[in-house]
Design a protein around this motif. Structure first.
Motif, short mmCIF file in Angstrom:
data_model
loop_
_atom_site.label_atom_id
_atom_site.label_comp_id
_atom_site.label_asym_id
_atom_site.label_seq_id
_atom_site.Cartn_x
_atom_site.Cartn_y
_atom_site.Cartn_z
N GLY A 15 49.67 58.13 -34.02
CA GLY A 15 50.07 58.10 -32.61
C GLY A 15 51.52 58.49 -32.39
N THR A 26 52.90 61.16 -31.56
CA THR A 26 53.21 62.02 -30.42
C THR A 26 53.16 61.21 -29.12
N GLY A 27 52.85 59.92 -29.22
CA GLY A 27 52.82 59.05 -28.05
C GLY A 27 54.07 58.20 -27.97
N GLY A 28 54.19 57.45 -26.90
CA GLY A 28 55.41 56.68 -26.66
C GLY A 28 55.71 55.64 -27.72
N LEU A 29 54.70 54.87 -28.11
CA LEU A 29 54.95 53.78 -29.06
C LEU A 29 55.21 54.32 -30.47
N GLY A 30 54.33 55.22 -30.92
CA GLY A 30 54.49 55.78 -32.27
C GLY A 30 55.83 56.49 -32.42
N LEU A 61 50.70 61.04 -38.54
CA LEU A 61 49.40 61.66 -38.30
C LEU A 61 49.40 62.17 -36.87
N LYS A 81 53.11 69.38 -31.40
CA LYS A 81 53.71 68.29 -30.59
C LYS A 81 54.70 67.46 -31.41
N ASP A 84 42.50 63.39 -37.03
CA ASP A 84 41.96 62.88 -35.77
C ASP A 84 41.15 61.63 -36.09
N TYR A 85 41.29 60.59 -35.31
CA TYR A 85 40.51 59.36 -35.55
C TYR A 85 39.00 59.65 -35.55
N ASN A 86 38.59 60.72 -34.89
CA ASN A 86 37.15 61.04 -34.84
C ASN A 86 36.67 61.75 -36.09
N VAL A 104 48.29 52.99 -34.72
CA VAL A 104 48.42 52.83 -33.26
C VAL A 104 47.03 52.90 -32.64
N ASN A 123 43.75 55.78 -27.36
CA ASN A 123 43.73 55.63 -25.89
C ASN A 123 42.42 56.14 -25.27
N ARG A 159 36.99 53.81 -29.13
CA ARG A 159 37.97 53.28 -30.09
C ARG A 159 37.35 52.53 -31.26
N GLN A 181 36.48 55.00 -33.87
CA GLN A 181 37.73 55.66 -34.29
C GLN A 181 38.54 54.75 -35.23
N LEU A 226 51.83 43.46 -22.66
CA LEU A 226 51.80 44.56 -21.70
C LEU A 226 53.19 45.19 -21.68
N1 LIG Z 1 50.44 47.21 -24.13
C1 LIG Z 1 50.30 48.06 -23.12
O1 LIG Z 1 50.75 47.81 -21.98
C2 LIG Z 1 49.63 49.37 -23.36
C3 LIG Z 1 49.65 50.34 -22.35
C4 LIG Z 1 49.02 51.56 -22.60
C5 LIG Z 1 48.39 51.78 -23.81
N2 LIG Z 1 48.39 50.82 -24.77
C6 LIG Z 1 47.74 51.01 -26.09
O2 LIG Z 1 48.77 51.23 -27.04
C7 LIG Z 1 48.62 52.53 -27.64
C8 LIG Z 1 49.98 53.16 -27.84
O3 LIG Z 1 50.62 53.25 -26.59
P1 LIG Z 1 51.38 54.56 -26.16
O4 LIG Z 1 52.09 54.22 -24.92
O5 LIG Z 1 52.11 55.13 -27.32
O6 LIG Z 1 50.12 55.53 -25.81
P2 LIG Z 1 50.17 57.12 -25.67
O7 LIG Z 1 51.54 57.57 -25.29
O8 LIG Z 1 49.01 57.47 -24.81
O9 LIG Z 1 49.91 57.63 -27.17
C9 LIG Z 1 48.66 57.54 -27.78
C10 LIG Z 1 48.77 58.23 -29.12
O10 LIG Z 1 47.50 58.15 -29.79
C11 LIG Z 1 47.15 59.44 -30.25
N3 LIG Z 1 45.71 59.59 -30.29
C12 LIG Z 1 44.83 59.42 -29.27
N4 LIG Z 1 43.59 59.69 -29.69
C13 LIG Z 1 43.68 60.05 -30.99
C14 LIG Z 1 42.73 60.50 -31.95
N5 LIG Z 1 41.43 60.63 -31.65
N6 LIG Z 1 43.17 60.77 -33.20
C15 LIG Z 1 44.48 60.67 -33.52
N7 LIG Z 1 45.43 60.28 -32.64
C16 LIG Z 1 45.03 59.99 -31.39
C17 LIG Z 1 47.74 60.40 -29.21
O11 LIG Z 1 47.82 61.70 -29.75
P3 LIG Z 1 47.90 63.03 -28.80
O12 LIG Z 1 49.38 63.24 -28.55
O13 LIG Z 1 47.31 64.09 -29.65
O14 LIG Z 1 47.13 62.76 -27.56
C18 LIG Z 1 49.11 59.73 -29.01
O15 LIG Z 1 49.98 60.09 -30.04
C19 LIG Z 1 47.69 53.30 -26.69
O16 LIG Z 1 46.99 54.31 -27.38
C20 LIG Z 1 46.81 52.18 -26.18
O17 LIG Z 1 45.79 51.86 -27.14
C21 LIG Z 1 49.01 49.63 -24.58
#
Ligand SMILES: NC(=O)c1ccc[n+]([C@@H]2O[C@H](COP(=O)([O-])OP(=O)(O)OC[C@H]3O[C@@H](n4cnc5c(N)ncnc54)[C@H](OP(=O)(O)O)[C@@H]3O)[C@@H](O)[C@H]2O)c1
Length: 290
Positions: free
Chosen positions: A8, A10-14, A33, A39, A54-56, A74, A77, A82, A85, A145
Motif C-alpha cells: 500500500g 502508493t497510498g497515504g498510510l503506506g 509492493l 506510482k 497485487d493482492y488478487n 496495509v 480498500n 478484502r 486478498q 479513524l
Molecule cells: N482508519 C481509517 O479512518 C481509514 C480510512 C480509510 C481507509 N482505511 C483503511 O486503511 C488502508 C490504508 O489507508 P490509506 O489512507 O493509505 O488508503 P489509500 O490511500 O486508499 O491506499 C490504499 C493502498 O492499497 C493499495 N491497494 C489497493 N488494492 C490493492 C491490491 N489489490 N493489491 C495491492 N495493493 C492494493 C493501493 O494501491 P494503488 O495505489 O495501486 O491503488 C494503495 O497503495 C485502506 O486501504 C483501508 O483499508 C482506514
C-alpha cells in the motif's frame, strides 16, 4: 536490519510508513509492493526497491515477498474483496518465508455484526484470526479513524455553519494518518512487538459537539452540530445529489460513532511515537487553515 516490505506504499498510510522508515533505516533494507511501479517513482529515486504485485494475484505476492523478513500489510480498500486478498497476502507471506507480519486493522467495540460499520469489519476480523492462527509472528495495529475522514464526513462546514451527521452523542478517538504511519514504522524498526495488538489513537475521544466547539473557537464563527436520524440524513444527502455509495459509507461510520464503536482513546500511539500525537485541535487548524 532485517529486510522490510511495505504494501500500500502508493497510498497515504503506506507512504507515511516508508517516509518514516527512511529516517531510521537504510533504503536498501526497504521494499514496497505496488500495483503500478510508475506510482512509486519517488520511492525508487530514494533507493527503495519496488516489487510489483497485487493482492488478487497470489503468485505475484509470493514472488514479491521473497527475502522479506518483516511485512507491513496495509488493509486493502476494495472492501467486498478484502478477505480473499488478505488471505492471499498471509498465505504468500508464509510460503515466501516471511517471519513477522504487521497488519493495519481497526478499532471496534463489537464483533457480532451489530455495528453500523460492520461492512468494513469482516476482513479485519478474518485477517486478525488468520494471522493469529498462521504460526507467523504478528503485530496488530488497531488504527483509529483518521482525522482526515472528518472533513470528508462534515463537508464544507465553515460555509454551512453546521455539522450535520447522524452520530448522536457518540465519541470517537481519532489519529492523523501521518502519526499512524510513523507508529507503524516504529513497530517495524523496533523490537518487542511480537504477538502484540496496539490501539493506535489519541488519548482523548471527542463527540461532534467537541468538534463543533473547537471549530467555533478556531474560526470565530458559530458552528452548530445537528444530529438527524440515519433516514433523515440519507434522504437529505440523496436530495443533494450525493452518490449512494458515499451516503452508505458516511451514514454507516457516523451511526457507528454514535454507537461508540470507535471510542478507544489510548496512549499506545504516543508511546510508539515518543511524543504526543497530533491533537484534534491541531488537525482542524491545519485542515481548515484557521
Ligand atoms: N482508519 C481509517 O479512518 C481509514 C480510512 C480509510 C481507509 N482505511 C483503511 O486503511 C488502508 C490504508 O489507508 P490509506 O489512507 O493509505 O488508503 P489509500 O490511500 O486508499 O491506499 C490504499 C493502498 O492499497 C493499495 N491497494 C489497493 N488494492 C490493492 C491490491 N489489490 N493489491 C495491492 N495493493 C492494493 C493501493 O494501491 P494503488 O495505489 O495501486 O491503488 C494503495 O497503495 C485502506 O486501504 C483501508 O483499508 C482506514
Amino acid at each position: 536490519m532485517s529486510h522490510i516490505l511495505v504494501t500500500g506504499a502508493t497510498g497515504g498510510l503506506g507512504q507515511a510508513v516508508v517516509e518514516n522508515l527512511l529516517k531510521t533505516i537504510s533504503s536498501s533494507d526497504i521494499s514496497v509492493l505496488v500495483r503500478d511501479p510508475a506510482k512509486a517513482a519517488n520511492l525508487q529515486a530514494q533507493g527503495v526497491t519496488i516489487r510489483q504485485g497485487d493482492y488478487n494475484d497470489y503468485a505475484s505476492l509470493v514472488k514479491a515477498f521473497a527475502g522479506v523478513e518483516k511485512l507491513f500489510l496495509v488493509s486493502g480498500n476494495d472492501i467486498p474483496n478484502r478477505v480473499p486478498q488478505h488471505t492471499n497476502a498471509i498465505n504468500a507471506a508464509k510460503e515466501a518465508g516471511v517471519q513477522h507480519v504487521v497488519y493495519t486493522s481497526f478499532q471496534r467495540k463489537t464483533e457480532d455484526g451489530s455495528s453500523a460499520a460492520a461492512f468494513v469489519a469482516e476482513a479485519h476480523l478474518a485477517t486478525e484470526k488468520l494471522l493469529q492462527e498462521s504460526g507467523l509472528t504478528y503485530t496488530i495495529l488497531r488504527n483509529a479513524l483518521y482525522f482526515e475522514v472528518l472533513p470528508l464526513f462534515m463537508g464544507p462546514v465553515l460555509q454551512t455553519g453546521t455539522i450535520y451527521l447522524p452520530a448522536g452523542e457518540g465519541r470517537s478517538a481519532y489519529a492523523s494518518r501521518a502519526d499512524l504511519g510513523a507508529a507503524g514504522a516504529a513497530v517495524l524498526a523496533g523490537q518487542g512487538h511480537a504477538h502484540k495488538s496496539y490501539d493506535l489513537a489519541t488519548a482523548q475521544s471527542y463527540s461532534f459537539h467537541d468538534v463543533a466547539r473547537l471549530l467555533s473557537e478556531l474560526s470565530g464563527q458559530e458552528i452548530r452540530y445537528v444530529s438527524p436520524t440515519a433516514e433523515e440524513f440519507g434522504t437529505a444527502l440523496a436530495g443533494a445529489g450525493v452518490p449512494a455509495e458515499a451516503i452508505h459509507m458516511t451514514t454507516g461510520f457516523s451511526v457507528a460513532i454514535g454507537q461508540g464503536e470507535f471510542d478507544f482513546p489510548s496512549t499506545d500511539l504516543e508511546k510508539l511515537l515518543g511524543h504526543a500525537p497530533l491533537s484534534l485541535r491541531e488537525f482542524l487548524k491545519e485542515a481548515y487553515k484557521l
